[in-house]
Each structure stands twice: as C-alpha cells, then as structure tokens.
Design a protein around this motif. Structure first.
Motif, PDB file in Angstrom:
ATOM      1  N   GLN A   1       0.831  -1.203   0.000  1.00  0.00           N
ATOM      2  CA  GLN A   1       0.000   0.000   0.000  1.00  0.00           C
ATOM      3  C   GLN A   1       0.870   1.259   0.000  1.00  0.00           C
ATOM      4  OE1 GLN A   1      -3.368   0.136  -0.452  1.00  0.00           O
ATOM      5  NE2 GLN A   1      -2.853   2.288  -0.730  1.00  0.00           N
ATOM      6  N   ARG A   2       1.935   1.221   0.787  1.00  0.00           N
ATOM      7  CA  ARG A   2       2.835   2.380   0.847  1.00  0.00           C
ATOM      8  C   ARG A   2       3.494   2.635  -0.509  1.00  0.00           C
ATOM      9  NH1 ARG A   2       8.183   3.106   1.466  1.00  0.00           N
ATOM     10  NH2 ARG A   2       8.598   0.893   1.776  1.00  0.00           N
ATOM     11  N   LEU A   3       3.981   1.559  -1.146  1.00  0.00           N
ATOM     12  CA  LEU A   3       4.641   1.714  -2.438  1.00  0.00           C
ATOM     13  C   LEU A   3       3.664   2.183  -3.518  1.00  0.00           C
ATOM     14  CD1 LEU A   3       6.937  -1.446  -2.413  1.00  0.00           C
ATOM     15  CD2 LEU A   3       7.694   0.941  -2.319  1.00  0.00           C
ATOM     16  N   LYS A   4       2.445   1.690  -3.469  1.00  0.00           N
ATOM     17  CA  LYS A   4       1.441   2.116  -4.444  1.00  0.00           C
ATOM     18  C   LYS A   4       1.179   3.619  -4.312  1.00  0.00           C
ATOM     19  CE  LYS A   4      -3.240   1.117  -6.088  1.00  0.00           C
ATOM     20  NZ  LYS A   4      -4.460   0.301  -5.869  1.00  0.00           N
ATOM     21  N   THR A   5       1.054   4.093  -3.092  1.00  0.00           N
ATOM     22  CA  THR A   5       0.846   5.528  -2.850  1.00  0.00           C
ATOM     23  C   THR A   5       2.028   6.335  -3.363  1.00  0.00           C
ATOM     24  OG1 THR A   5      -0.524   5.083  -0.907  1.00  0.00           O
ATOM     25  CG2 THR A   5       0.449   7.271  -1.070  1.00  0.00           C
ATOM     26  N   GLN A   6       3.238   5.842  -3.099  1.00  0.00           N
ATOM     27  CA  GLN A   6       4.444   6.554  -3.533  1.00  0.00           C
ATOM     28  C   GLN A   6       4.594   6.534  -5.054  1.00  0.00           C
ATOM     29  OE1 GLN A   6       6.777   5.628   0.670  1.00  0.00           O
ATOM     30  NE2 GLN A   6       7.627   4.819  -1.218  1.00  0.00           N
ATOM     31  N   ARG A   7       4.185   5.412  -5.680  1.00  0.00           N
ATOM     32  CA  ARG A   7       4.184   5.369  -7.148  1.00  0.00           C
ATOM     33  C   ARG A   7       3.270   6.442  -7.710  1.00  0.00           C
ATOM     34  NH1 ARG A   7       0.361   1.166  -9.873  1.00  0.00           N
ATOM     35  NH2 ARG A   7      -0.995   2.690  -8.832  1.00  0.00           N
ATOM     36  N   ASP A   8       2.062   6.519  -7.159  1.00  0.00           N
ATOM     37  CA  ASP A   8       1.085   7.495  -7.656  1.00  0.00           C
ATOM     38  C   ASP A   8       1.592   8.923  -7.485  1.00  0.00           C
ATOM     39  OD1 ASP A   8      -0.559   5.399  -8.314  1.00  0.00           O
ATOM     40  OD2 ASP A   8      -1.847   5.594  -6.551  1.00  0.00           O
ATOM     41  N   GLU A   9       2.197   9.212  -6.354  1.00  0.00           N
ATOM     42  CA  GLU A   9       2.726  10.562  -6.116  1.00  0.00           C
ATOM     43  C   GLU A   9       3.824  10.906  -7.116  1.00  0.00           C
ATOM     44  OE1 GLU A   9       4.045  10.415  -2.091  1.00  0.00           O
ATOM     45  OE2 GLU A   9       2.054  10.817  -1.244  1.00  0.00           O
ATOM     46  N   LEU A  10       4.737   9.955  -7.352  1.00  0.00           N
ATOM     47  CA  LEU A  10       5.845  10.199  -8.277  1.00  0.00           C
ATOM     48  C   LEU A  10       5.341  10.405  -9.697  1.00  0.00           C
ATOM     49  CD1 LEU A  10       8.897  10.266  -8.956  1.00  0.00           C
ATOM     50  CD2 LEU A  10       8.778   7.778  -9.229  1.00  0.00           C
ATOM     51  N   LEU A  11       4.458   9.525 -10.167  1.00  0.00           N
ATOM     52  CA  LEU A  11       4.009   9.618 -11.550  1.00  0.00           C
ATOM     53  C   LEU A  11       3.091  10.807 -11.777  1.00  0.00           C
ATOM     54  CD1 LEU A  11       3.534   5.882 -12.556  1.00  0.00           C
ATOM     55  CD2 LEU A  11       5.539   7.353 -12.743  1.00  0.00           C
ATOM     56  N   ARG A  12       2.323  11.194 -10.774  1.00  0.00           N
ATOM     57  CA  ARG A  12       1.515  12.421 -10.900  1.00  0.00           C
ATOM     58  C   ARG A  12       2.414  13.645 -11.070  1.00  0.00           C
ATOM     59  NH1 ARG A  12      -2.283  10.284  -7.066  1.00  0.00           N
ATOM     60  NH2 ARG A  12      -1.107  11.263  -5.367  1.00  0.00           N
TER      61      ARG A  12
ATOM     62  N   SER B   1      12.880   5.419  -9.044  1.00  0.00           N
ATOM     63  CA  SER B   1      12.272   4.517  -8.068  1.00  0.00           C
ATOM     64  C   SER B   1      11.292   5.275  -7.182  1.00  0.00           C
ATOM     65  CB  SER B   1      13.348   3.874  -7.195  1.00  0.00           C
ATOM     66  OG  SER B   1      12.755   3.100  -6.168  1.00  0.00           O
ATOM     67  N   PHE B   2      10.257   4.567  -6.759  1.00  0.00           N
ATOM     68  CA  PHE B   2       9.311   5.123  -5.788  1.00  0.00           C
ATOM     69  C   PHE B   2       9.442   4.390  -4.455  1.00  0.00           C
ATOM     70  CE2 PHE B   2       7.289   2.476  -9.054  1.00  0.00           C
ATOM     71  CZ  PHE B   2       6.889   1.374  -8.330  1.00  0.00           C
ATOM     72  N   SER B   3      10.620   3.852  -4.187  1.00  0.00           N
ATOM     73  CA  SER B   3      10.819   3.101  -2.941  1.00  0.00           C
ATOM     74  C   SER B   3      10.908   4.006  -1.720  1.00  0.00           C
ATOM     75  CB  SER B   3      12.081   2.231  -3.029  1.00  0.00           C
ATOM     76  OG  SER B   3      13.229   3.032  -3.200  1.00  0.00           O
ATOM     77  N   HIS B   4      11.078   5.332  -1.943  1.00  0.00           N
ATOM     78  CA  HIS B   4      11.115   6.278  -0.834  1.00  0.00           C
ATOM     79  C   HIS B   4      10.015   7.327  -1.014  1.00  0.00           C
ATOM     80  CE1 HIS B   4      15.255   4.634  -0.760  1.00  0.00           C
ATOM     81  NE2 HIS B   4      15.130   4.787   0.540  1.00  0.00           N
ATOM     82  N   PRO B   5       9.534   7.909   0.068  1.00  0.00           N
ATOM     83  CA  PRO B   5       8.482   8.927  -0.030  1.00  0.00           C
ATOM     84  C   PRO B   5       8.962  10.142  -0.819  1.00  0.00           C
ATOM     85  CG  PRO B   5       8.894   8.316   2.268  1.00  0.00           C
ATOM     86  CD  PRO B   5       9.945   7.664   1.463  1.00  0.00           C
ATOM     87  N   LEU B   6       8.041  10.792  -1.524  1.00  0.00           N
ATOM     88  CA  LEU B   6       8.377  11.990  -2.282  1.00  0.00           C
ATOM     89  C   LEU B   6       8.306  13.195  -1.336  1.00  0.00           C
ATOM     90  CD1 LEU B   6       9.150  12.823  -5.168  1.00  0.00           C
ATOM     91  CD2 LEU B   6       6.745  13.345  -5.568  1.00  0.00           C
ATOM     92  N   THR B   7       9.338  13.307  -0.489  1.00  0.00           N
ATOM     93  CA  THR B   7       9.417  14.436   0.440  1.00  0.00           C
ATOM     94  C   THR B   7       9.644  15.723  -0.340  1.00  0.00           C
ATOM     95  OG1 THR B   7      11.817  14.164   0.647  1.00  0.00           O
ATOM     96  CG2 THR B   7      10.432  12.941   2.205  1.00  0.00           C
TER      97      THR B   7
END
Length: 471
Positions: free
Chosen positions: A371-382, A446-452
C-alpha cells in the motif's frame, strides 16, 4: 498447476484495452455478456473485472457497468527499442560501481535518508536476536547444513503455496541474497563462451555477472507493460543456441513490466523445444499492488526448466542477505556451487526469519509495504505527468519499486551524471541496462522512498537539467 479461468478473461480484456480495441471512456461488455460469451460464472467474471479495476485500467459506474480509464490509455508508454541481432560481450560501465558506492541504487537523493524502521522490521530484529541467543555454542562451532535450515525452506515453500505455486522444501537452497542465487544459477547452466538471453532493458546486476563469467549476451526487447518479446526470442534462438534465458516476469527493473500467464506458459514451451533453462528472478513477486497472488513462471513449470530465484531484500530489508534457489533438475549442482562460493548461511538470521514468516508478521508487513509503495508510485508519476508529461514517456508499473522514463532522443542521461552529483542527486542512466549501450535517453526512477519536499525539489532539478541539455 491448475489454470484459473479468471486470469484468461483478465488477460483477454487487458490486451483489448492496451491495444485500444476498447477505446478510452468506452463501456466494456456487461457482466452478463461476458458470462455468456466466455461460459463463466458471475463470480469469475467479477473477479477478473475487479483485478483490472485495481490495476487502474477500468472503473465502475454504479448501475451502468465498467468503463475504460481515460488517463491510463492516453498516457504514452516508453517505446520498445530495437536490439542487435547478434550476441555480444558485456562491459559494465564504471558508473555502476560509482552508483553502488553511494548506496543510491533506488534513491535520487540518498542524503535525505530513509523513513523510520517499521514495527514489523523491529519485530524481525528481535526474533533474529532471540534466535542468536538460543544455543550459541552450536552456532559458534558448527556450520549450517548446505541447503539451509529446513524450517526456513518450509516457510518459503508456504509463501509460494499462498501464491498458487507448489514448491517442495527439498528443492530449495538458501543463498546470500537474490544476486547470489542468480549467480549460482548462471554458473550451473552455462560455461565460458556460452550465450545467455536477457530481457532488454536488463537488470545491470545480471549483466555484471555475465561479464565476470565470460559469457555472451543476446538482448531481447521487452515491452514496458507485458515484458519479454517472445516472438523476438524465438527468432533469435533459431540462429543462436542459448543456454539460459534470464527474466524477471513480475515487475522487472527498470520497467516494472508484468508478463501475462499465457506468455509464461509459452516461454516454458519454447525453453523445452530449444533446450535452455529459464532463470527466473522473483525478487519483486510479493510487491504486487492489487493484493492478489502474483504467479511466478515456476507455477506453470511441469518439465523442470525453470530455476526460481528470490530473496527478502526488496520486500523486507536490504540488510537481510537471505535468498533462495528452487530447482528440481540442478539441485545438487546448485548446492555444490553454494559450498564453493559461500559454504553456509547464517543460522540466527534464518531462525529469526522463519519465525517471522510463520507467525504471520511477514504477510502483515508486505500488505502495508504494498500500500505504501502504491501511494508513492502514484505521487511520483503524478508529479512527472504534471510537470514533464509532454516531454517524456514513462511506464506505469502495478508493483515493484521502479518505473522507466524515456526522454527526447537528443538527451544523454549519462552525460549529466557528474553534473547532478555536485547537487547531491544520483540518477541511474539508461545505458546501464544494456550490454550494447542502448537507452541513452532513458533513466530509471524509483518510488521506494516517499516523495518528500527535498526529493520533489531534487526531481525538478533532475528533469530540468536533462531537458535543458544542449544538443
């Protein structure tokens, strides 16, 4: 391995959507129509539709049915690059070692640091420490058995059973991570001068191993959504005898592609016909975002052609250097090679890990991780789509850790590497993923880390630097 009928329907609909036989915003056939046409139960059809909905390809409108998602169909995926028709020797650039020396394989801003350790990871550490305190004289004075501890092999076999894949604990050999597992598998199937097929873009760690072992590689184009081009592989095997095909069917790095079940079955048939082994890298198999069992190629293997490799480093902890190889036909050779290259595996880590899995903590951890990675993927690609969507193409993985970015033809990502380092930013250029220097205008993100905010600012500097390159 039984064939699930919902997977066949899911694959059929996915193909029609991605080939745009179903247009964006178009309503797909009703549940009743799909049931009648495919002779399936309502529950089976709904299961397939819900999986496609979780993938983001379709969406439901109450009392109206399912429609094709517009944003995903409109998005431009990276183009497949034509690969050379002949094998070549590998020469991994020095850049690879520089990236690894900075611990930046999956982070453009490593100085930002990682988020806190999760509660489940803390639990794992306690279990490993407890295992270390149990019978310390045994661990200090005796090696572990060559295959690895039986409780851990049983726990890994149970994880695969939950993914509808039957693996015997006796067929498993514990290794020092997935990289080690792949190395043993290549050594077991090839000798100096042999030819190995790899998906292109390829995992650079495998290219490094092929170089070290004196093998030649033939690159096979990979679709950013569905993976290995099997028509191309079949054509190339007519001219070049390959000993092994190394593939990551589930969320491969760098593209994040996922091979459909029918392609997995076709690959096994081709391996049997052309007499080569499939070395399957399953390191991302637990990181699927739709929360459904993610089938490995091994699930369809009824002829012993698949050598399954995996580890816990991507789904649990980089520090935990515990992996595995599962093979029926080459088990003795794999164990012998392990004795040569590692001798034995650490006992405390195995004991703590097997307890962690059997207690249910592993599944609870991976559920949260997905769930965390999915959220981070969405943030990065948006962020990418919002600011640079007109200037690049990018993959949309439904699992794993990374996506693949294609920039305009004149850009050379490797050229900007040193310039970005002065700003603390580490990019992973496309040419690292090819034995032939392809993908100069590509990069892995990579979206392995939060998009701070710091990583967001670094992402803007990264893209602006690349897009402003002087021709």
């Amino acid at each position: 391995m039984k064939k699930f009928r919902y997977l066949a329907l899911e694959e059929q609909l996915r193909h029609k959507i991605k080939s745009q036989r179903f247009k964006e915003g178009e309503k797909i056939p009703s549940v009743r129509a799909l049931c009648q046409h495919n002779e399936l139960s309502k529950a089976t059809v709904l299961h397939a539709l819900q999986r496609l909905e979780a993938e983001g390809l379709i969406y439901a409108v109450p009392k109206s049915g399912y429609f094709v998602s517009q944003t995903l169909v409109q998005r431009n995926l990276p183009t497949k690059v034509t690969t050379p028709s002949t094998p070549t020797q590998v020469n991994v650039p020095e850049l690879f070692r520089d990236i690894m020396s900075r611990s930046a394989a999956f982070d453009i801003l490593p100085k930002e640091g990682a988020p806190h350790v999760t509660s489940h990871q803390k639990t794992l550490n306690r279990m490993i420490n407890r295992a270390a305190r149990a019978r310390p004289e045994q661990k200090s004075n005796y090696y572990d058995e060559p295959k690895g501890q039986l409780p851990l092999r049983e726990a890994i076999a149970e994880l695969y059973r939950q993914r509808d894949t039957e693996i015997l604990p006796e067929s498993l050999c514990i290794t020092a991570g997935c990289q080690h597992a792949l190395f043993l598998s290549i050594m077991a199937t090839c000798k100096t001068g042999d030819t190995v097929a790899v998906e292109s873009p390829a995992f650079y760690g495998v290219l490094q191993q092929i170089e070290h072992l004196g093998l030649e590689v033939i690159e096979i184009s990979s679709d950013p959504s569905t993976g290995l081009d099997l028509d191309e592989l079949e054509n190339k095997t007519k001219n070049w005898p390959i000993k092994a095909c190394i593939v990551t069917p589930n969320f491969s790095t760098p593209t994040g592609s996922k091979m459909p079940p029918s392609a997995m079955q076709r690959l096994i048939s081709l391996a049997q016909d052309k007499d080569f082994f499939i070395i399957e890298d399953d390191i991302y198999g637990e990181l699927n975002f739709d929360n459904e069992p993610c089938l490995p190629i091994k699930a369809f293997d009824n002829c012993g052609r698949v050598i399954l490799c995996g580890s816990f480093s991507k789904c649990l902890s980089r520090e935990l250097r515990i992996g595995w190889v599962s093979t029926d036909r080459l088990q003795d050779k794999i164990v012998q090679l392990k004795l040569i290259t590692q001798l034995a595996s650490p006992q405390a880590a195995q004991g703590g890990l097997s307890e962690f899995i059997l207690s249910g903590n592993f599944k609870r951890h991976t559920n949260q991780q997905r769930q965390r990675l999915k959220t981070q993927r969405d943030e990065l690609l948006r962020e990418i789509e919002k600011h640079w969507g007109k200037n690049c193409r990018f993959s949309y993985p439904n699992g794993g850790l990374s996506c693949w970015i294609e920039l305009p033809q004149h850009i050379d990502t490797q050229r900007s590497y040193r310039q970005l380092l002065t700003k603390g930013i580490v990019l992973t250029p496309g040419p690292l993923f090819s034995a032939n220097g392809l993908y100069k205008n590509h990069m892995r993100l990579s979206f392995s880390h939060p998009l701070t905010e710091h990583r967001r600012a670094a992402l803007h500097v990264l893209f602006n630097t690349l897009l402003n390159q002087v021709v």
